[in-house]
Write a protein that holds these residues in place. Structure first.
Motif, PDB file in Angstrom:
ATOM      1  N   THR A 186       0.758  -1.045  -0.680  1.00  0.00           N
ATOM      2  CA  THR A 186       0.128   0.404  -0.181  1.00  0.00           C
ATOM      3  C   THR A 186       1.131   0.894  -0.113  1.00  0.00           C
ATOM      4  OG1 THR A 186      -1.980  -1.304   1.411  1.00  0.00           O
ATOM      5  CG2 THR A 186      -1.726   1.043   1.031  1.00  0.00           C
ATOM      6  N   GLU A 187       1.676   0.909   0.900  1.00  0.00           N
ATOM      7  CA  GLU A 187       2.861   2.618   1.083  1.00  0.00           C
ATOM      8  C   GLU A 187       3.581   2.671  -0.148  1.00  0.00           C
ATOM      9  OE1 GLU A 187       1.076   1.685   4.408  1.00  0.00           O
ATOM     10  OE2 GLU A 187       2.116  -0.190   3.442  1.00  0.00           O
ATOM     11  N   ARG A 188       3.951   0.946  -1.074  1.00  0.00           N
ATOM     12  CA  ARG A 188       4.708   1.310  -2.307  1.00  0.00           C
ATOM     13  C   ARG A 188       4.258   2.437  -3.044  1.00  0.00           C
ATOM     14  NH1 ARG A 188       7.946  -3.496  -4.663  1.00  0.00           N
ATOM     15  NH2 ARG A 188       9.653  -2.727  -3.145  1.00  0.00           N
ATOM     16  N   ALA A 189       2.631   1.745  -3.009  1.00  0.00           N
ATOM     17  CA  ALA A 189       1.549   2.048  -4.300  1.00  0.00           C
ATOM     18  C   ALA A 189       1.908   3.137  -4.643  1.00  0.00           C
ATOM     19  CB  ALA A 189       0.626   1.143  -3.701  1.00  0.00           C
ATOM     20  N   LEU A 190       1.312   4.009  -2.984  1.00  0.00           N
ATOM     21  CA  LEU A 190       0.757   5.311  -2.464  1.00  0.00           C
ATOM     22  C   LEU A 190       2.148   6.362  -3.071  1.00  0.00           C
ATOM     23  CD1 LEU A 190      -0.530   8.004  -1.236  1.00  0.00           C
ATOM     24  CD2 LEU A 190       0.665   6.718   1.178  1.00  0.00           C
ATOM     25  N   SER A 191       3.364   5.931  -2.782  1.00  0.00           N
ATOM     26  CA  SER A 191       4.906   6.979  -2.969  1.00  0.00           C
ATOM     27  C   SER A 191       4.556   6.933  -4.906  1.00  0.00           C
ATOM     28  CB  SER A 191       6.075   6.023  -1.659  1.00  0.00           C
ATOM     29  OG  SER A 191       6.278   4.810  -2.855  1.00  0.00           O
ATOM     30  N   LEU A 192       4.571   5.869  -5.135  1.00  0.00           N
ATOM     31  CA  LEU A 192       4.632   5.744  -6.646  1.00  0.00           C
ATOM     32  C   LEU A 192       4.211   7.156  -7.039  1.00  0.00           C
ATOM     33  CD1 LEU A 192       5.193   2.584  -7.325  1.00  0.00           C
ATOM     34  CD2 LEU A 192       6.700   3.649  -7.612  1.00  0.00           C
ATOM     35  N   VAL A 193       2.235   6.810  -6.761  1.00  0.00           N
ATOM     36  CA  VAL A 193       1.410   7.831  -7.516  1.00  0.00           C
ATOM     37  C   VAL A 193       1.484   9.195  -7.492  1.00  0.00           C
ATOM     38  CG1 VAL A 193      -1.227   8.152  -7.262  1.00  0.00           C
ATOM     39  CG2 VAL A 193      -0.428   6.461  -8.127  1.00  0.00           C
ATOM     40  N   ALA A 194       2.359   9.264  -5.776  1.00  0.00           N
ATOM     41  CA  ALA A 194       2.503  10.541  -5.350  1.00  0.00           C
ATOM     42  C   ALA A 194       3.254  11.017  -6.055  1.00  0.00           C
ATOM     43  CB  ALA A 194       2.093  10.637  -4.193  1.00  0.00           C
ATOM     44  N   ASN A 195       4.447  10.658  -6.181  1.00  0.00           N
ATOM     45  CA  ASN A 195       6.284  10.942  -6.951  1.00  0.00           C
ATOM     46  C   ASN A 195       4.931  11.627  -8.216  1.00  0.00           C
ATOM     47  OD1 ASN A 195       7.813  10.625  -4.615  1.00  0.00           O
ATOM     48  ND2 ASN A 195       8.136   8.163  -5.707  1.00  0.00           N
TER      49      ASN A 195
END
Length: 356
Positions: free
Chosen positions: A17-26
């Motif tokens: 979840t946190e990895r996906a969040l970081s990718l989308v946020a970036n």
């Protein structure tokens, strides 16, 4: 410039979840959005973030605040930042956002769910059911990760929110199947009961004596580690390794020949997609949700009936004993992974934000 806040339970965690969040946020930050991540707790993001992304922590990792205290802090953030969009990264956070939204109705509320509809949470079960129903009626938009999950939501709940399916983005560059791979069957994920690593070990037991040059490597950590280690010892398995989380897990993908997914349940199988992008054919249980949307059975891997250890073992055996099949299926796995690139996912996010 549009401003978007992602509200996370803990950006310091090493989960999918946190990895996906970081990718989308970036990705959104690079596209010109002003991005803020609000985390209930923690003091440092686990995955790298763009320098211009603002991080706000409500309290440190070891300090627990009351719901009332958190609501005050969140209201203050909304009042000061005036975001155009507020995205809950897990619908349970709607317990806060619903209250905040009552005061700031002009802010668009998006709930981004990362578990499948039928996932049986081990905590806050009744509360989660109540909050989910509320989110479906009051949020502006609900994002789910698979087409299967989208159908389950439509079939089981009265949804007033805009329901949208968006896959999580692929975190790695796509790499063609490599003939120099080692004879490794790999698996990855948190060592929890839902991930079914105990089932994978059962399946491996049927193979180890027949494939002396192969080994099973499980990358991950969690509360089931001791239990799984004891299972391996009791079965006297010699070529099974449990290693911890590794930020450079891409190296293990590149070394391995097969990926095994033994989960009892999933939201979106990011590790499956990661493995396919690195040329690994996959063997997986057809658990909910999304497995059948990634694996074309018999083409780029196999899916078997959920929990069928014998069939799972047989499918692994068919790949481990046929180098040509490994290569052909690995190449087709790479082709499938191209449907989940970051550019495709980013386009869907931008279209959604513009639409609401």
């Amino acid at each position: 410039m549009k401003k978007i806040v992602f509200f996370s339970g803990g950006i310091d965690r090493a989960g999918g979840t946190e990895r996906a969040l970081s990718l989308v946020a970036n990705a959104l930050s690079k596209e010109g959005y002003e991005v803020i991540i609000v985390s209930l707790c923690g003091d440092k993001a686990y995955y790298p973030l763009e320098d211009n992304i603002k991080l706000i922590y409500l309290h440190s990792k070891n300090l627990r605040s009351s719901i009332v205290s958190n609501l005050r802090k969140l209201s203050s953030i909304v009042r000061e930042e005036k975001p155009d969009f507020w995205v809950d990264v897990d619908y349970i956070l709607g317990i806060y956002t619903n209250r905040i939204r009552n005061k700031y109705k002009e802010m668009k509320w998006i709930s981004w769910e990362h578990f499948c509809f039928y996932y049986d949470y081990p905590y806050f079960k009744n509360l989660r059911k109540i909050v989910r129903k509320m989110v479906c009626k009051k949020a502006d938009c609900l994002i789910v990760l698979s087409k299967e999950d989208e159908k389950d939501y439509k079939d089981n709940l009265d949804i007033k929110a805009k329901l949208v399916q968006i896959y999580n983005p692929l975190p790695f560059e796509i790499k063609n199947s490599d003939a120099s791979k080692e004879k490794i069957v790999m698996a990855a994920g948190r060592l929890t009961a839902i991930k079914g690593f105990d089932l994978l070990i059962e399946a491996w037991e049927k193979l180890e004596n027949d494939f002396s040059d192969w080994r099973l490597v499980i990358a991950g950590d969690g509360e089931e580690k001791d239990k799984l280690s004891n299972q391996i010892s009791q079965k006297d398995l010699k070529r099974v390794e449990i290693r911890g989380f590794d930020k450079d897990i891409n190296k293990l993908y590149s070394q391995s020949s097969i990926f095994a997914l033994s989960s009892r349940n999933e939201g979106f199988v990011m590790v499956l997609l990661e493995a396919m992008s690195q040329g690994l054919p996959c063997v997986a249980f057809d658990c909910k949700c999304g497995v059948k949307e990634m694996i074309d059975d018999g083409e780029n891997g196999y899916y078997v009936k959920n929990g069928d250890i014998d069939e799972f073992s047989l499918r692994l055996r068919s790949l481990m004993s046929d180098e040509e099949k490994l290569k052909v299926m690995g190449d087709k796995a790479v082709i499938k992974a191209e449907e989940f690139t970051s550019d495709i996912v980013l386009k869907q996010w931008i279209e959604l934000l513009e639409a609401i």
